[in-house]
Design an enzyme around this catalytic site. Structure first.
Site, PDB file in Angstrom:
ATOM      1  CE  LYS A  11      25.593 -47.596  30.627  1.00  0.00           C
ATOM      2  NZ  LYS A  11      27.027 -47.360  30.283  1.00  0.00           N
ATOM      3  CE1 TYR A  51      28.694 -52.550  30.300  1.00  0.00           C
ATOM      4  CE2 TYR A  51      27.727 -52.681  32.485  1.00  0.00           C
ATOM      5  CZ  TYR A  51      27.756 -52.133  31.216  1.00  0.00           C
ATOM      6  OH  TYR A  51      26.844 -51.168  30.857  1.00  0.00           O
ATOM      7  NE  ARG A  87      27.028 -48.458  20.086  1.00  0.00           N
ATOM      8  CZ  ARG A  87      27.878 -48.678  21.116  1.00  0.00           C
ATOM      9  NH1 ARG A  87      27.505 -49.435  22.145  1.00  0.00           N
ATOM     10  NH2 ARG A  87      29.064 -48.148  21.115  1.00  0.00           N
ATOM     11  CB  THR A  93      31.541 -44.291  24.819  1.00  0.00           C
ATOM     12  OG1 THR A  93      31.324 -45.340  23.862  1.00  0.00           O
ATOM     13  CG2 THR A  93      31.670 -44.883  26.208  1.00  0.00           C
ATOM     14  NE  ARG A 104      26.096 -43.728  26.042  1.00  0.00           N
ATOM     15  CZ  ARG A 104      26.712 -44.792  25.557  1.00  0.00           C
ATOM     16  NH1 ARG A 104      27.336 -44.725  24.390  1.00  0.00           N
ATOM     17  NH2 ARG A 104      26.714 -45.930  26.226  1.00  0.00           N
ATOM     18  CG  ASN A 114      27.890 -43.907  29.268  1.00  0.00           C
ATOM     19  OD1 ASN A 114      27.269 -44.673  30.000  1.00  0.00           O
ATOM     20  ND2 ASN A 114      28.714 -44.322  28.338  1.00  0.00           N
ATOM     21  CG  HIS A 117      24.234 -51.231  27.440  1.00  0.00           C
ATOM     22  ND1 HIS A 117      25.582 -51.445  27.292  1.00  0.00           N
ATOM     23  CD2 HIS A 117      23.603 -52.254  26.791  1.00  0.00           C
ATOM     24  CE1 HIS A 117      25.757 -52.568  26.596  1.00  0.00           C
ATOM     25  NE2 HIS A 117      24.585 -53.072  26.277  1.00  0.00           N
ATOM     26  CD  GLU A 128      24.868 -56.447  25.601  1.00  0.00           C
ATOM     27  OE1 GLU A 128      26.096 -56.312  25.496  1.00  0.00           O
ATOM     28  OE2 GLU A 128      24.053 -55.581  25.207  1.00  0.00           O
TER      29      GLU A 128
HETATM   30  N1  UDP Z   1      33.426 -46.717  30.298  1.00  0.00           N
HETATM   31  C1  UDP Z   1      34.133 -45.965  31.221  1.00  0.00           C
HETATM   32  N2  UDP Z   1      35.335 -45.414  30.839  1.00  0.00           N
HETATM   33  C2  UDP Z   1      35.849 -45.593  29.588  1.00  0.00           C
HETATM   34  C3  UDP Z   1      35.140 -46.346  28.660  1.00  0.00           C
HETATM   35  C4  UDP Z   1      33.924 -46.905  29.040  1.00  0.00           C
HETATM   36  O1  UDP Z   1      33.692 -45.792  32.359  1.00  0.00           O
HETATM   37  O2  UDP Z   1      36.951 -45.071  29.314  1.00  0.00           O
HETATM   38  C5  UDP Z   1      32.130 -47.308  30.683  1.00  0.00           C
HETATM   39  C6  UDP Z   1      30.959 -46.533  30.110  1.00  0.00           C
HETATM   40  O3  UDP Z   1      29.896 -46.563  31.070  1.00  0.00           O
HETATM   41  C7  UDP Z   1      30.610 -47.356  28.890  1.00  0.00           C
HETATM   42  C8  UDP Z   1      30.884 -48.765  29.388  1.00  0.00           C
HETATM   43  O4  UDP Z   1      32.043 -48.639  30.195  1.00  0.00           O
HETATM   44  O5  UDP Z   1      29.267 -47.152  28.481  1.00  0.00           O
HETATM   45  C9  UDP Z   1      31.143 -49.792  28.319  1.00  0.00           C
HETATM   46  O6  UDP Z   1      32.175 -49.324  27.467  1.00  0.00           O
HETATM   47  P1  UDP Z   1      32.037 -49.445  25.884  1.00  0.00           P
HETATM   48  O7  UDP Z   1      33.377 -49.131  25.297  1.00  0.00           O
HETATM   49  O8  UDP Z   1      31.411 -50.759  25.537  1.00  0.00           O
HETATM   50  O9  UDP Z   1      31.055 -48.228  25.516  1.00  0.00           O
HETATM   51  P2  UDP Z   1      29.549 -48.229  24.982  1.00  0.00           P
HETATM   52  O10 UDP Z   1      29.374 -49.453  24.127  1.00  0.00           O
HETATM   53  O11 UDP Z   1      28.671 -48.234  26.217  1.00  0.00           O
HETATM   54  O12 UDP Z   1      29.420 -46.948  24.219  1.00  0.00           O
HETATM   55 MG    MG Z   2      29.742 -51.412  24.555  1.00  0.00          MG
END
Ligand code: UDP
Ligand code: MG
Length: 139
Positions: A11, A51, A87, A93, A104, A114, A117, A128
């Protein structure tokens, strides 16, 4: 057990911090193989589309602004049980909740910025990867 491919993005925060090389090294050192990779700067429209699943969430517009704020690296990775194991490698996250040693935990600033992805299912990994790469661009 899941399939052997997943999709990742480095990112804009990690790109701007000079962390991209370290993150790619970390991924390869943990057994993943690169199957496609490119440097791209998403438009707001492209980030919104990528997204779209989150469009009702309060963080959506900030996420779209952030993901279109600078270049990213998009990549397809191969590894055993790729989605789940990647993951685990990237961590939670929210980096404050991420396990020690995860990407992360090491490189992310906060829950929004973070660093990386990782796809959350085999189906989404395929969707994706297809957003960025044609079949010919995935070796
Ligand atoms: N995100 C954010 N605030 C939140 C949750 C998610 O800014 O409270 C952003 C963060 O960059 C995250 C992305 O949205 O990676 C996608 O969210 P997801 O829940 O899919 O998390 P991920 O799969 O990336 O762990
Ligand atoms: Mg996600």
């Amino acid at each position: 057990m899941g399939g052997n491919r997943t999709f990742t993005m480095i990112k804009p925060d990690a790109m701007g911090n000079a962390c991209a090389g370290k993150i790619i090294d970390h991924i390869i050192n943990n057994g993943f193989t690169l199957k496609a990779m490119k440097l791209v700067h998403l438009s707001k429209e492209q980030a919104s589309e990528f997204y779209a699943v989150h469009k009702e969430r309060p963080f959506y517009s900030g996420l779209v602004d952030f993901m279109s704020s600078g270049p990213i690296i998009a990549a397809v990775l191969e590894g055993e049980n790729a989605v789940e194991s990647f993951r685990t490698l990237i961590g939670a996250t929210n980096p404050e909740e991420a396990d020690e040693g995860t990407i992360r935990k090491l490189y992310a600033e906060d829950i929004g910025r973070n660093a990386v992805h990782g796809s959350d299912s085999d189906e989404n990994a395929g969707i994706e990867a297809g957003f960025f790469f044609s079949a010919f661009e995935q070796v």
